[in-house]
Design an enzyme around this catalytic site. Structure first.
Site, short mmCIF file in Angstrom:
data_model
loop_
_atom_site.label_atom_id
_atom_site.label_comp_id
_atom_site.label_asym_id
_atom_site.label_seq_id
_atom_site.Cartn_x
_atom_site.Cartn_y
_atom_site.Cartn_z
CE1 TYR A 169 20.58 49.54 61.04
CE2 TYR A 169 22.47 48.12 60.66
CZ TYR A 169 21.48 48.95 60.17
OH TYR A 169 21.40 49.20 58.82
CG HIS A 213 16.24 60.78 68.50
ND1 HIS A 213 16.42 59.48 68.10
CD2 HIS A 213 15.95 61.48 67.37
CE1 HIS A 213 16.24 59.40 66.79
NE2 HIS A 213 15.95 60.59 66.32
CD1 TRP A 225 14.21 47.57 59.81
CD2 TRP A 225 16.27 47.38 60.69
NE1 TRP A 225 14.62 46.27 59.67
CE2 TRP A 225 15.87 46.12 60.18
CE3 TRP A 225 17.53 47.51 61.26
CZ2 TRP A 225 16.70 45.00 60.26
CZ3 TRP A 225 18.35 46.40 61.33
CH2 TRP A 225 17.94 45.16 60.84
CE LYS A 235 27.75 52.39 50.73
NZ LYS A 235 29.17 52.14 50.99
P1 A3P Z 1 23.37 54.20 57.00
O1 A3P Z 1 23.53 55.68 56.94
O2 A3P Z 1 24.56 53.50 57.59
O3 A3P Z 1 22.94 53.58 55.72
P2 A3P Z 1 17.93 56.26 61.73
O4 A3P Z 1 16.69 55.66 61.18
O5 A3P Z 1 18.12 56.03 63.21
O6 A3P Z 1 18.12 57.66 61.30
O7 A3P Z 1 19.14 55.42 61.11
C1 A3P Z 1 19.45 55.52 59.76
C2 A3P Z 1 20.34 54.36 59.37
O8 A3P Z 1 19.54 53.16 59.31
C3 A3P Z 1 20.91 54.55 57.99
O9 A3P Z 1 22.18 53.89 58.05
C4 A3P Z 1 19.90 53.83 57.14
O10 A3P Z 1 20.35 53.48 55.86
C5 A3P Z 1 19.60 52.63 57.99
N1 A3P Z 1 18.31 51.99 57.68
C6 A3P Z 1 17.16 52.61 57.33
N2 A3P Z 1 16.19 51.71 57.11
C7 A3P Z 1 16.74 50.50 57.33
C8 A3P Z 1 16.22 49.16 57.26
N3 A3P Z 1 14.97 48.92 56.90
N4 A3P Z 1 17.07 48.15 57.56
C9 A3P Z 1 18.34 48.39 57.91
N5 A3P Z 1 18.89 49.62 57.99
C10 A3P Z 1 18.09 50.67 57.70
#
Ligand code: A3P
Length: 317
Positions: A212, A126, A73, A284
């Site tokens: 977040y 990371h 995101w 999600k």
């Molecule tokens: P969930 O597994 O709770 O749905 P990362 O990008 O650091 O790997 O994090 C992944 C998490 O961010 C996942 O959470 C994912 O669904 C969520 N995510 C991905 N894109 C997003 C967006 N545009 N807005 C909000 N959450 C998002």
């Protein structure tokens, strides 16, 4: 041209074989503890290599995250902010490239010389603050960190980890116990957040610390704040034209998760041979999904650990 990146990458096995080994979350790769944090050997090679080779670009913005805290995101938002005069939304790179590829990782592509010559001064990692390459700390590049409620980050991790299991998936209970012990890739979670939190308190001009949940609740405020911090502020005209709103919508979970590239695209992996689905990053996208997975006792256990570890720091979830 001979440069740092054209030299062969050493395997660093002499360092890695001396490190403490931890439970690997049912992956076929061990976790090793290096400078207080846990890594698989491919991740660790990337980290060590990055420490030796990575050189930030002038005016670089480095997106730093604990995995599963909203990396993709933040990548989409920062990339869209930075490149808004280069692309319009009908032919935007994020329509055909997953955010995780659109913005490279220092410890993967960058450290290996892949995509090392970037078009835009934006990359991600990371790597914990205390293990970042000195070239980043000593430069005047900006760092943006995003963290997330540890219970939601854990649940997201558990789903993610189970894309890579060796013989059988890891149970939620076992993964949770390891997470609470701090034994998790790039963990302990609390040390990762705390280091960036403290660094951002000391150098707020260099490190922006985001959550977040805050961005979810008030995206306009935080997207403007992010743009200001990155050095790409929205003009009054852009604000009047709805540019902030357009970026928020374009980078929303709903939009990104419904793009074909993020539904059926494939990504390269350092954990498994071959590829894995891009949709792994779009599950999600909700605050508080942990209530559907953790018992009250589990939630209390993690809350207590986090409270104790963050005690006195001013950081709260
Ligand atoms: P969930 O597994 O709770 O749905 P990362 O990008 O650091 O790997 O994090 C992944 C998490 O961010 C996942 O959470 C994912 O669904 C969520 N995510 C991905 N894109 C997003 C967006 N545009 N807005 C909000 N959450 C998002």
């Amino acid at each position: 041209v001979e440069d740092e990146y054209s030299k062969p990458q050493p395997d660093y096995d002499d360092i890695i074989t001396t490190l403490p080994v931890g439970d690997s979350w049912n992956w076929s790769l061990n976790l090793y503890k290096y400078q207080g944090f846990w890594y698989t050997s491919p991740h660790l090679k990337g980290v060590i290599s990055a420490r030796q080779r990575f050189k930030p670009l002038d005016k670089d913005v480095i997106l730093c995250t604990y995995p599963k805290s909203g990396t993709n995101w933040l990548k989409a938002l920062a990339f869209s902010i930075m490149t808004r005069t280069n692309f319009d939304f009908s032919s935007h790179p994020l329509l055909t490239t997953p955010p995780s590829t659109c913005v490279s990782y220092i410890e993967f592509e960058q450290a290996q010389g892949i995509n090392a010559r970037r078009e835009f001064p934006l990359t991600s990692t990371h790597i914990p603050y205390s293990s970042l390459p000195v070239s980043i700390i000593s430069s005047d590049c900006k760092i943006v960190y995003i963290c997330r409620d540890p219970k939601d980050a854990f649940v997201s991790w558990w789903y993610h980890a189970n894309y890579f299991y060796d013989k059988e998936p890891i149970s939620l209970e076992k993964a949770f116990d390891l997470f609470c012990q701090g034994i998790v890739l790039f963990g302990p979670f609390w040390d990762h957040c705390l280091e960036y939190w403290e660094a951002s308190s000391e150098r707020p001009d260099k490190i922006l610390f985001l959550k977040y949940e805050d961005i979810k609740r008030d995206p306009s405020y935080y997207v403007e704040k992010l743009a200001d911090f990155m050095g790409y502020p929205f003009s009054l005209q852009e604000k009047a034209d709805g540019c902030v709103k357009k970026i928020i919508e374009f980078c929303s979970f709903e939009t990104l998760s419904n793009l074909e590239v993020n539904k059926s695209g494939k990504l390269g992996s350092v954990i498994v041979d071959g590829e894995y689905p891009a949709k792994i990053f779009f599950r999600k996208g909700k605050i508080g999904d942990w209530v559907n997975h953790l018992t009250v006792d589990m939630a209390n256990r993690l809350d207590r650990i986090i409270e104790e570890k963050l005690n006195g720091s001013g950081l709260k979830f």
